[in-house]
Design an enzyme around this catalytic site. Structure first.
Site, PDB file in Angstrom:
ATOM      1  N   ASP A  75       0.764  -1.336  -0.018  1.00  0.00           N
ATOM      2  CA  ASP A  75      -0.078  -0.054  -0.059  1.00  0.00           C
ATOM      3  C   ASP A  75       0.783   1.278   0.071  1.00  0.00           C
ATOM      4  O   ASP A  75       1.960   1.343   0.087  1.00  0.00           O
ATOM      5  CB  ASP A  75      -0.962  -0.082   1.186  1.00  0.00           C
ATOM      6  CG  ASP A  75      -0.319  -0.185   2.548  1.00  0.00           C
ATOM      7  OD1 ASP A  75       0.874   0.315   2.431  1.00  0.00           O
ATOM      8  OD2 ASP A  75      -0.884  -0.909   3.241  1.00  0.00           O
ATOM      9  N   ASP A  77       1.552   5.038   1.708  1.00  0.00           N
ATOM     10  CA  ASP A  77       1.384   5.843   2.531  1.00  0.00           C
ATOM     11  C   ASP A  77       2.183   7.304   2.253  1.00  0.00           C
ATOM     12  O   ASP A  77       3.038   7.097   1.903  1.00  0.00           O
ATOM     13  CB  ASP A  77       1.860   5.363   3.847  1.00  0.00           C
ATOM     14  CG  ASP A  77       1.365   4.027   4.398  1.00  0.00           C
ATOM     15  OD1 ASP A  77       0.229   3.838   4.761  1.00  0.00           O
ATOM     16  OD2 ASP A  77       2.176   2.961   4.410  1.00  0.00           O
ATOM     17  N   ASP A 156       9.153   3.950  13.029  1.00  0.00           N
ATOM     18  CA  ASP A 156       9.805   2.891  13.860  1.00  0.00           C
ATOM     19  C   ASP A 156      11.200   2.603  13.434  1.00  0.00           C
ATOM     20  O   ASP A 156      12.403   2.708  14.220  1.00  0.00           O
ATOM     21  CB  ASP A 156       8.950   1.692  13.892  1.00  0.00           C
ATOM     22  CG  ASP A 156       8.447   1.258  12.450  1.00  0.00           C
ATOM     23  OD1 ASP A 156       8.618   1.842  11.372  1.00  0.00           O
ATOM     24  OD2 ASP A 156       7.350   0.446  12.478  1.00  0.00           O
TER      25      ASP A 156
HETATM   26  P1  ATP Z   1       3.533  -2.642   4.823  1.00  0.00           P
HETATM   27  O1  ATP Z   1       2.451  -1.627   4.583  1.00  0.00           O
HETATM   28  O2  ATP Z   1       4.359  -3.410   3.865  1.00  0.00           O
HETATM   29  O3  ATP Z   1       3.337  -3.633   5.875  1.00  0.00           O
HETATM   30  P2  ATP Z   1       4.751  -0.238   6.091  1.00  0.00           P
HETATM   31  O4  ATP Z   1       6.068  -0.123   6.567  1.00  0.00           O
HETATM   32  O5  ATP Z   1       4.237   0.482   4.862  1.00  0.00           O
HETATM   33  O6  ATP Z   1       4.906  -1.738   5.538  1.00  0.00           O
HETATM   34  P3  ATP Z   1       2.448   0.501   7.684  1.00  0.00           P
HETATM   35  O7  ATP Z   1       1.872  -0.257   8.877  1.00  0.00           O
HETATM   36  O8  ATP Z   1       1.778   0.533   6.311  1.00  0.00           O
HETATM   37  O9  ATP Z   1       4.043  -0.280   7.554  1.00  0.00           O
HETATM   38  O10 ATP Z   1       2.953   1.805   8.210  1.00  0.00           O
HETATM   39  C1  ATP Z   1       3.772   2.607   7.425  1.00  0.00           C
HETATM   40  C2  ATP Z   1       4.571   3.518   8.166  1.00  0.00           C
HETATM   41  O11 ATP Z   1       4.218   4.088   9.258  1.00  0.00           O
HETATM   42  C3  ATP Z   1       5.898   2.677   8.416  1.00  0.00           C
HETATM   43  O12 ATP Z   1       6.905   2.333   7.402  1.00  0.00           O
HETATM   44  C4  ATP Z   1       6.403   3.412   9.556  1.00  0.00           C
HETATM   45  O13 ATP Z   1       7.213   4.632   8.920  1.00  0.00           O
HETATM   46  C5  ATP Z   1       5.157   4.053  10.228  1.00  0.00           C
HETATM   47  N1  ATP Z   1       4.649   3.247  11.463  1.00  0.00           N
HETATM   48  C6  ATP Z   1       3.660   2.273  11.449  1.00  0.00           C
HETATM   49  N2  ATP Z   1       3.489   1.818  12.362  1.00  0.00           N
HETATM   50  C7  ATP Z   1       4.318   2.455  13.280  1.00  0.00           C
HETATM   51  C8  ATP Z   1       4.352   2.300  14.809  1.00  0.00           C
HETATM   52  N3  ATP Z   1       3.877   1.369  15.492  1.00  0.00           N
HETATM   53  N4  ATP Z   1       5.734   2.899  15.269  1.00  0.00           N
HETATM   54  C9  ATP Z   1       6.421   3.837  14.623  1.00  0.00           C
HETATM   55  N5  ATP Z   1       5.943   4.245  13.246  1.00  0.00           N
HETATM   56  C10 ATP Z   1       5.083   3.307  12.573  1.00  0.00           C
HETATM   57 MG    MG Z   2       2.369   0.543   4.251  1.00  0.00          MG
END
Ligand code: ATP
Ligand code: MG
Length: 451
Positions: A75, A77, A156
């Site tokens: 996805d 963001d 994170d």
């Molecule tokens: P994927 O979508 O492939 O699972 P992602 O890294 O994009 O991985 P998301 O859950 O979509 O993960 O979150 C988007 C972004 O928001 C992350 O890459 C991170 O930078 C931030 N993020 C999400 N959850 C947290 C958290 N619990 N603590 C700190 N930052 C977070």
């Molecule tokens: Mg994501």
């Protein structure tokens, strides 16, 4: 030279890069290979509209990370300096969501683009309406807005803190994410232990990314994870359920399981399953074998583009705890006993992860069918093979057999029956002989108080 190592050399100073003293490393459009073709049209639309309205717009997180790794992002963001209400005004197709963390979802049919306003450290606010922390340090509210630099520091992992700027198509690397991508390393930004206390789910996220990307968790990031599992206890069961699906049903469930066990975190998600694995007395570790086979099976289905359902996974994970519970129930015929045990096991599990009813119902049906599939006499087999949970229940039987449960070749019988002509089916039913006499519950209950 590979693209990533070229980038790393640049970051290390072999070639000029623009870097403010303590600001991000900025990689210009000619020096990286993220192209707008890699980004979904809808995400681009959102980025451009933010820019045209005078706001900053960055693609961030998995969107940037996965493209750099040559993977298709799950996805997209977006991070912006526009406040949620301002974003909401720009997009008619958007909704404001979240309390703990307010953001905007912009909907384009099935695709949802998540737009978050830059957050600053909660320490920079004394207004508890915006930020709130529990006694253990957990973030309960996180709505203090800031700059993109602030925002990067509260993400994170370093590999999740790279920002693709729609204004100029540069990548802003705030925490050394490019280098960690090259090293294949999951590294927490800031002090890992404090960051886990703020949000313990980050421990699960470290494991999820390690399994998904086949990265190592850097040692300082990994170390506190072994002892902080208890912090997951107060996390709402609904959030844990969502996290479990991402962990175990995203195509890397088997590897994720091993990591969860290594870090002693599996027991925080599935305490009864963990106990069943630990106390397994079968000669060939059937309990764990069954769990691993179920996860491997899901991984394979996902790799083949087939669907997977949480109901099946939960049915498998809780199968052995269910058997143990069943063995404690006396003086009840098998089917009511199964219903009782199922209820007990589910009640126990939902303390850790919720199980929405749309999944717990089919899950119970799969379990129920495990009692019904051996009873194939008369017209039963025909009814069963046409019942709606047959396919899942049959797969479940095969899995049980593969893990070493002896079921008298029940799976093979059903494999043949499914594809047999009606003549052959009749014959197969005949060959079963007479049904075994029904076992009745003893009339006089034996002394037994543990039911
Ligand atoms: P994927 O979508 O492939 O699972 P992602 O890294 O994009 O991985 P998301 O859950 O979509 O993960 O979150 C988007 C972004 O928001 C992350 O890459 C991170 O930078 C931030 N993020 C999400 N959850 C947290 C958290 N619990 N603590 C700190 N930052 C977070
Ligand atoms: Mg994501």
């Amino acid at each position: 030279m590979g693209f990533i190592s070229k980038l790393v050399n640049m970051v290390k100073g072999d070639q000029p890069v623009t870097a403010a003293p303590s600001g991000p490393t900025i990689i210009t459009r000619d020096d990286h290979d993220i192209s707008r073709r890699d980004i979904s049209d809808n995400a681009l639309k959102v980025l451009y509209r933010l820019k045209d309205a005078g706001f900053q717009g960055f693609l961030v997180g998995g969107g940037v990370r996965d493209i750099l790794l040559g993977k298709q992002p799950k996805d997209f963001d977006i991070a912006t300096n526009a406040h949620p209400e301002q974003v909401h005004k720009l997009f008619r197709n958007s909704i404001l969501i979240g309390r703990r963390f307010r953001l905007v979802h912009v909907r384009f049919g099935r695709e949802v683009i998540e737009v978050a306003t830059f957050r600053a450290s909660h320490l920079s606010s004394d207004n508890s309406n915006q930020a709130k922390q529990s006694e253990s340090g957990m973030l309960l509210r996180d709505n203090v807005y800031g700059t993109v630099d602030d925002d990067a520091m509260r993400r994170d992992f370093t590999i999740n803190a790279m920002y693709y700027n729609i204004n100029g198509f540069t990548i802003h690397d705030f925490a050394g994410g490019i280098e960690d991508i090259a090293k294949r390393s999951i590294r927490m930004i800031g002090d890992p232990q404090a960051r886990y206390r703020e949000d313990p789910v980050r421990m699960l996220r470290a494991i999820r990314f390690a399994a998904k990307l086949d990265f190592e968790i850097e040692s300082a990031t990994a170390k506190p994870m072994h002892t902080l599992g208890h912090l997951l206890e107060p996390i709402p069961a609904a959030r844990m359920f969502e996290e479990v699906l991402k962990l175990l049903l995203s195509g890397h469930g088997e590897q994720t399981y091993y990591l969860l066990r290594d870090y002693d975190l599996f027991k925080c998600l599935f305490p009864a399953t963990d106990a069943a694995i630990e106390n397994d007395e079968t000669p060939d570790y059937q309990v764990e074998e069954f769990v691993v086979l179920a996860l491997r099976n899901s991984d394979e289905r996902i790799a083949q583009g087939k669907s997977v359902t949480p109901a099946y996974l939960f049915a498998a994970l809780l199968w052995h705890p269910l058997q143990q519970r069943l063995s404690q129930i006396r003086n009840m015929p098998p089917i009511p006993a199964m219903h009782q045990a199922a209820q007990d096991i589910i009640l126990q599990q939902v303390k850790r992860t919720s199980i929405p009813r749309r999944f717990s119902t089919p899950m119970k049906e799969i379990w129920d069918m495990q009692l019904r599939l051996p009873r194939r006499h008369g017209n039963k087999a025909l009814e069963l093979v046409e019942s709606k949970r047959f396919r899942a229940a049959y797969d479940f039987v095969l899995l049980r057999e593969a893990s070493g449960e002896g079921l008298d070749n029940l799976g093979q019988w059903w494999t043949e029956y499914q594809f047999a002509s009606s003549q052959r089916r009749e014959q197969m039913t005949k060959e079963l002989g007479k049904p075994a006499p029904k076992k009745r519950a003893p009339k006089k209950p034996k002394v037994n108080q543990d039911g």
